[in-house]
Design a protein around this motif. Structure first.
Motif, PDB file in Angstrom:
ATOM      1  N   GLU C  68      -5.098 -10.202  -0.868  1.00  0.00           N
ATOM      2  CA  GLU C  68      -3.697  -9.758  -1.053  1.00  0.00           C
ATOM      3  C   GLU C  68      -3.537  -8.409  -1.850  1.00  0.00           C
ATOM      4  O   GLU C  68      -2.703  -7.771  -1.809  1.00  0.00           O
ATOM      5  CB  GLU C  68      -2.911 -10.470  -1.506  1.00  0.00           C
ATOM      6  N   LYS C  69      -4.557  -8.409  -3.057  1.00  0.00           N
ATOM      7  CA  LYS C  69      -4.601  -7.283  -3.915  1.00  0.00           C
ATOM      8  C   LYS C  69      -5.156  -6.040  -3.277  1.00  0.00           C
ATOM      9  O   LYS C  69      -4.616  -4.847  -3.074  1.00  0.00           O
ATOM     10  CB  LYS C  69      -5.484  -7.818  -5.055  1.00  0.00           C
ATOM     11  N   LEU C  70      -6.203  -6.241  -2.295  1.00  0.00           N
ATOM     12  CA  LEU C  70      -6.815  -5.245  -1.739  1.00  0.00           C
ATOM     13  C   LEU C  70      -6.116  -4.342  -0.698  1.00  0.00           C
ATOM     14  O   LEU C  70      -6.053  -3.443  -0.510  1.00  0.00           O
ATOM     15  CB  LEU C  70      -8.217  -5.743  -1.162  1.00  0.00           C
ATOM     16  N   ALA C  71      -5.380  -5.449   0.117  1.00  0.00           N
ATOM     17  CA  ALA C  71      -4.454  -4.722   1.203  1.00  0.00           C
ATOM     18  C   ALA C  71      -3.410  -5.932   1.291  1.00  0.00           C
ATOM     19  O   ALA C  71      -3.248  -6.546   2.144  1.00  0.00           O
ATOM     20  CB  ALA C  71      -5.406  -5.145   2.608  1.00  0.00           C
ATOM     21  N   PRO C  72      -2.099  -5.486   0.451  1.00  0.00           N
ATOM     22  CA  PRO C  72      -1.232  -6.213   0.313  1.00  0.00           C
ATOM     23  C   PRO C  72      -0.056  -6.110   1.377  1.00  0.00           C
ATOM     24  O   PRO C  72      -0.163  -5.111   2.074  1.00  0.00           O
ATOM     25  CB  PRO C  72      -0.196  -5.732  -0.860  1.00  0.00           C
ATOM     26  N   TYR C  73       0.465  -7.368   1.859  1.00  0.00           N
ATOM     27  CA  TYR C  73       1.469  -7.333   3.093  1.00  0.00           C
ATOM     28  C   TYR C  73       2.790  -6.430   2.308  1.00  0.00           C
ATOM     29  O   TYR C  73       3.207  -6.601   1.483  1.00  0.00           O
ATOM     30  CB  TYR C  73       1.944  -8.743   3.178  1.00  0.00           C
ATOM     31  N   GLN C  74       3.167  -5.653   3.221  1.00  0.00           N
ATOM     32  CA  GLN C  74       4.339  -4.801   2.737  1.00  0.00           C
ATOM     33  C   GLN C  74       4.705  -4.160   4.236  1.00  0.00           C
ATOM     34  O   GLN C  74       4.505  -3.397   4.839  1.00  0.00           O
ATOM     35  CB  GLN C  74       3.914  -3.556   1.923  1.00  0.00           C
ATOM     36  N   LYS C  75       5.862  -4.653   4.507  1.00  0.00           N
ATOM     37  CA  LYS C  75       6.445  -4.474   5.775  1.00  0.00           C
ATOM     38  C   LYS C  75       6.713  -2.921   6.202  1.00  0.00           C
ATOM     39  O   LYS C  75       6.650  -2.299   7.016  1.00  0.00           O
ATOM     40  CB  LYS C  75       7.677  -5.220   6.194  1.00  0.00           C
ATOM     41  N   ASN C  76       7.209  -2.410   4.987  1.00  0.00           N
ATOM     42  CA  ASN C  76       7.635  -1.102   5.363  1.00  0.00           C
ATOM     43  C   ASN C  76       6.742   0.026   4.650  1.00  0.00           C
ATOM     44  O   ASN C  76       6.999   1.264   4.718  1.00  0.00           O
ATOM     45  CB  ASN C  76       9.056  -0.722   4.418  1.00  0.00           C
ATOM     46  N   LYS C  77       5.564  -0.228   4.286  1.00  0.00           N
ATOM     47  CA  LYS C  77       4.694   0.834   3.609  1.00  0.00           C
ATOM     48  C   LYS C  77       3.606   1.300   4.753  1.00  0.00           C
ATOM     49  O   LYS C  77       3.278   2.310   4.483  1.00  0.00           O
ATOM     50  CB  LYS C  77       3.775  -0.102   2.562  1.00  0.00           C
ATOM     51  N   TYR C  78       3.264   0.448   5.606  1.00  0.00           N
ATOM     52  CA  TYR C  78       2.088   0.957   6.677  1.00  0.00           C
ATOM     53  C   TYR C  78       2.789   1.781   7.864  1.00  0.00           C
ATOM     54  O   TYR C  78       4.017   1.353   8.121  1.00  0.00           O
ATOM     55  CB  TYR C  78       1.422  -0.178   7.008  1.00  0.00           C
ATOM     56  N   ARG C  79       2.047   2.716   8.275  1.00  0.00           N
ATOM     57  CA  ARG C  79       2.468   3.538   9.508  1.00  0.00           C
ATOM     58  C   ARG C  79       2.446   2.641  10.614  1.00  0.00           C
ATOM     59  O   ARG C  79       2.978   3.030  11.568  1.00  0.00           O
ATOM     60  CB  ARG C  79       1.507   4.646   9.566  1.00  0.00           C
ATOM     61  N   HIS C  80       1.488   1.867  10.724  1.00  0.00           N
ATOM     62  CA  HIS C  80       1.300   0.891  11.816  1.00  0.00           C
ATOM     63  C   HIS C  80       2.742  -0.118  11.860  1.00  0.00           C
ATOM     64  O   HIS C  80       3.008  -0.406  13.381  1.00  0.00           O
ATOM     65  CB  HIS C  80       0.072  -0.096  11.659  1.00  0.00           C
TER      66      HIS C  80
END
Lengths: 138, 138, 138
Positions: C68-80
């Protein structure tokens, strides 16, 4: 089909070490008699890695420093360490570097690119650990 | 037992690129004549990856941005770069993404889940690089 | 040469879960009749992993917190996620943990070190997912 199995044993002096095992895997391929097939090399311990990269000492220090940032040693931070262990970080570091490699065997040799070398990555050493080599083919 | 070997050559325009190689691996499986077995696909260079994920451009930009955070390009920060290289970050990025994939071959096809696609990940491009395909089976 | 194929289906209750599948892979090895060979176990979905580590609950919570630290869940952050998905983080987490493992089969058994166990790592669950087991050998 031909199969061959061998293990290699390590007792590292340091907690963290990267050891070039390419020549030992090459010897196993020769002993196996396999000319065309696949060679699996895996750590048999869950705080150690087998991986392929360059045999350059500066790069190895970069790897070790980078892993320490991604998954720092902290005796009291990880839940796993509440079991009496202090090696949770080593489980994470090994995960980044990988448990195993699979290398093609072609004409009786490891079918490598120009700089590929196989390393054993120890992240919780100073005790007895094993690497497994399994070769299958014709 | 049947074995088949093929390599694919890349000259990327960019330093970092993710290239879908699924159809080229499928062609190799057909050429091999193997109906049931295993297919190894590996980068032969230590600053490149072969990995399986989704063919979605936004996700690929996410991968590239994420890798840049985990292992940033910094010409003067890494010990490896004191050898005259500037690609230490590419060795680390490739490690996160992986060197190789092993895919089952079933009924003469790559035995894939619904969204699985094979990619070549280049992290120090603009020169000649190779990927190896090795297939064994019946 | 002998080959065997089987898939395992999961419907996880949680978005993120680590599930021990060692006994199911062992059963497949027995059914295959293979005594000497290789066993591939891979996720067929690109937001899930198959990996080998320790079956210790504290360590599993460490893995999940670390990812979760290396690759946090963030609905609006990723382009995908602009495609309508919210699982870009799961693609990255799966990449750290790996898609597959290859395990040696020796004398009809998974050739494991003392603490090695195989896990399915789900990072975008609560729907139907599959793992593939493919065994080849004699």
């Amino acid at each position: 089909m031909n199969t061959y199995r061998q293990d290699i044993i390590f007792n590292t002096k340091e907690r963290v070490e990267l050891i070039n095992i390419t020549s030992r895997v090459q010897e196993a391929v020769l002993k196996s008699g396999v000319k065309e097939g696949l060679c699996l090399v895996n750590a048999m311990h869950i705080t150690a890695s087998v991986f392929i990269n360059d045999d350059e000492k500066g790069l190895h220090r970069d790897f070790i420093g980078w892993l320490e940032k991604l998954a720092p040693y902290q005796k009291n931070k990880y839940r796993h360490n509440s079991t009496g262990e202090d090696n949770a970080d080593a489980h994470l570091k090994r995960t980044v570097m990988g448990r195993e490699v699979v290398v093609a065997v072609t004409k009786g040799q490891l079918d490598f690119g120009p700089w590929e070398q196989i390393f054993y990555g120890e992240f919780d050493g100073q005790r007895r650990k094993r690497v497994l080599i399994k070769i299958i083919g014709d």
